[in-house]
Design a protein around this motif. Sequence first.
Motif, short mmCIF file in Angstrom:
data_model
loop_
_atom_site.label_atom_id
_atom_site.label_comp_id
_atom_site.label_asym_id
_atom_site.label_seq_id
_atom_site.Cartn_x
_atom_site.Cartn_y
_atom_site.Cartn_z
N VAL A 501 -8.62 -4.47 7.25
CA VAL A 501 -8.28 -5.75 8.08
C VAL A 501 -6.36 -4.97 7.70
CG1 VAL A 501 -6.92 -7.99 6.52
CG2 VAL A 501 -9.67 -7.30 6.33
N GLU A 502 -6.19 -3.92 6.07
CA GLU A 502 -4.94 -3.18 6.24
C GLU A 502 -4.22 -2.86 6.92
OE1 GLU A 502 -5.18 -2.80 1.62
OE2 GLU A 502 -6.18 -1.76 2.34
N LYS A 503 -4.50 -1.84 7.97
CA LYS A 503 -4.36 -1.73 9.07
C LYS A 503 -3.94 -2.29 10.59
CE LYS A 503 -4.52 2.60 8.13
NZ LYS A 503 -2.99 3.21 7.38
N ASP A 512 5.76 -2.93 6.88
CA ASP A 512 5.92 -1.06 6.65
C ASP A 512 4.35 -1.73 5.76
OD1 ASP A 512 7.57 0.93 5.51
OD2 ASP A 512 6.86 0.52 3.57
N SER A 513 4.06 -1.79 4.77
CA SER A 513 2.82 -1.69 4.31
C SER A 513 2.31 -2.91 3.39
CB SER A 513 2.94 -0.57 2.85
OG SER A 513 3.75 -0.80 1.91
N ALA A 514 0.73 -2.32 3.97
CA ALA A 514 0.17 -4.04 3.26
C ALA A 514 -0.72 -3.75 2.32
CB ALA A 514 -0.45 -4.90 4.48
N ILE A 515 -1.06 -4.33 1.17
CA ILE A 515 -2.77 -4.62 0.57
C ILE A 515 -3.58 -5.76 0.18
CG2 ILE A 515 -3.20 -4.53 -1.91
CD1 ILE A 515 -3.00 -1.73 -1.29
N VAL A 516 -4.94 -5.98 0.71
CA VAL A 516 -5.20 -7.25 0.46
C VAL A 516 -5.86 -7.31 -0.93
CG1 VAL A 516 -7.69 -7.71 1.72
CG2 VAL A 516 -5.96 -6.22 3.17
N ILE A 517 -6.18 -8.51 -1.32
CA ILE A 517 -6.57 -8.95 -2.40
C ILE A 517 -7.89 -8.88 -2.12
CG2 ILE A 517 -6.62 -10.19 -4.74
CD1 ILE A 517 -4.53 -7.61 -4.72
N VAL A 525 -6.27 -12.66 0.11
CA VAL A 525 -4.65 -12.61 0.69
C VAL A 525 -4.77 -11.57 0.77
CG1 VAL A 525 -5.39 -14.58 0.17
CG2 VAL A 525 -4.33 -12.70 -1.67
N VAL A 526 -3.20 -11.23 1.60
CA VAL A 526 -2.83 -10.01 1.65
C VAL A 526 -0.99 -9.96 0.86
CG1 VAL A 526 -1.31 -8.22 3.55
CG2 VAL A 526 -3.55 -9.74 3.61
N LEU A 527 -1.07 -8.88 0.08
CA LEU A 527 0.52 -8.79 -0.63
C LEU A 527 1.01 -7.38 1.07
CD1 LEU A 527 -0.03 -8.13 -3.68
CD2 LEU A 527 0.34 -9.94 -2.72
N VAL A 599 -2.93 -0.48 -9.46
CA VAL A 599 -1.24 -0.51 -9.93
C VAL A 599 -0.78 -1.72 -9.87
CG1 VAL A 599 1.01 0.71 -10.18
CG2 VAL A 599 -1.73 2.17 -10.77
N ILE A 600 -1.14 -1.91 -8.19
CA ILE A 600 -0.05 -3.41 -7.01
C ILE A 600 -0.65 -4.68 -8.08
CG2 ILE A 600 -0.04 -4.65 -5.29
CD1 ILE A 600 0.05 -1.07 -3.89
N ALA A 601 -2.22 -4.17 -8.27
CA ALA A 601 -2.89 -6.14 -8.57
C ALA A 601 -2.45 -6.10 -9.88
CB ALA A 601 -4.64 -5.43 -8.17
#
Length: 637
Positions: A501-503, A512-517, A525-527, A599-601
């Motif tokens: 999903v992130e890719k 720029d960049s993304a993280i999936v929760i 959801v995506v940050l 860490v991001i979460a």
Amino acid sequence: MAGRNPVETSRGNVDCVIEMSTEDVRSSSATACRRSPDTVVDTLLSRIEREPEAVLFAERQDDGSYTDVLAEDFYQRVRSGAHALAQLGVGFGDKVGIMLPNGVQWEVIQYSCLFRGGVVVGFDSRDNIGRLEKLIALAEIKVLVVPDERVLGRLSQRIREVVDTIVLIEPPAESSDPQIIHWKALCSESEATDFIDLRLPRPEELATIVFSSGTSSVQKGVAFTHADLARAVRMMSEHFNRSVDEGSRTLSWLPLAHLTQRMVNFSALYSNSPVFLVPEPGVISDALKEVRPSIFVGVPRVFEKVYNKIHSAVEQQSLISRTLFTLSLRIAEARFAAMEQGRDEGSLLRFTYQFFDKRIFRKIREGFGGEIRFLISGSAPISPSIVRFFHFIGMPLLEVYALTEQALPVAMNQPTSFRIGSVGRPLEPDNIVINENGEILLRRLTSIRLTGATDLGEDESTYYSTGDYGYLDEDGFLFLNGRASDWVKTSSGNRVFLSSVEKRVEAVPMVDSAIVIAEGRKCPVVLLSLDRKYLRAATGSATPEGLSVPQRLKISGELADAVRDLPQYERPACFAVLSRPFDSVTGELTVSLKPCRKVIAHTYTSAIEDIYRRLDAGHSDRLVWIDRRNCVRPFAN
């Protein structure tokens, strides 16, 4: 000792000691003392002996010029540096931490340490201070080398309590701290001595300690012997022997704290290729045009950004230009398909491709210097569509699969043998096994595990678990399906592959960049952070608050298109735009630019909870933004 070359060679297990001057390096008696060719130190000495006037390194200056470092001069600096470390008590097995930018000084201190029988441990000054404290203590660093007072000021009291000595490259304005030593002054003192005992390392002795990137909660430290490094250099050079020669130029820009760039530099030395050192990654675009490298090694995000930048630029052009660009890619795709199938492309296709190549593709290649033979991507998966694009335009992009525990890549595509979507054929086919669950296992490793890794035992019936899933096709190419840690379950029991999903989200040009929760949640959801250049052009600032309605609709639409073909349970219900990018200083990114999800979460816990509360309450905003206080904000109409 001038005019003499006293070489003491002993039998059995007694160490080999050399007292050498510059002239001694050129002599055959210096060569005779080398116990084995299986060390990177031996490779350096052999090069100096053969070509004392050869350019080993060229270091970029602020004005874009490059300062050459000749083999003989480099050896003098290493000899002086080895004596300097000896004055600090560095000997066999002692750990020297290097926290310097990419440059000649890094290489000098590395070889100085190895010449003393010491063990090199690289650190990145941008890393999270808490992580640095743990790693420096774990490695038992005796001497820590830092560039200047700015980095010195980042060092915590805990770090200063662990190390014996801190060596400063740039002298402080004023310092009476006995723990801090100025490198240049130390080397000047060492030059007063006519000779130095150089205990050349043996293949079985430790050369370096490398730590994993830190994306998981378990910190892995692994140690490599000189034989591990030398063997990996030989094997990689053999696989690329037709593409890397004395006329090649190697660009060194990835942090030398990581083994990847050091292995590239070792291989260049082995292949008689000069290494161009770029201290600041931010000038890589200029450096590519200045150096005109033959090979470029990068992480997937670099190639993704180039791909997105090219397509964004095309979108700004006229309809005719956009149409010609699309047509050129279709012609390139047809030609590439013919080549893949072993068919003759035909004169018409060949002529048409050459037409577009001269007018479109060559201009793109010139952005990389114009002389790229191939590109290498590693450390994370990359979209096959991006790989194909670079193949189409005449810069083959080759994926490799490497692990922290391996000096030698597990598998790699090669210029004459590759398969798009794969990470290539295993370099040691007998070392890899795919178990019944699809997990990749290795029979043996080329390292010593220090902490956080599974003990393999002493027989080959025990395998090392890589944590990666994949399969081998009928021709022996390895395909990766993802890491075990990338698969999570939602609260409804559905499995979501986070990286996939992130890719998709990161393939959107302005992202720029993304993280999936998603773990334990009812839906993903995506940050995400937006490209800073895009934001400044769109809003005049680096924050997303000022995006206009048309701009937001465009972003929202492209994000929706990127995930449209995913199953409903994998499709993000909300995209949250961050006010700042992820940062390695805060620990959100590793120094190799990999995201640390935990860490991001943790950093955005309150915002994440607020997003899910809004979803439960029926809010329909698919695009929101998170301010610097971690509050979720709907965009103003």
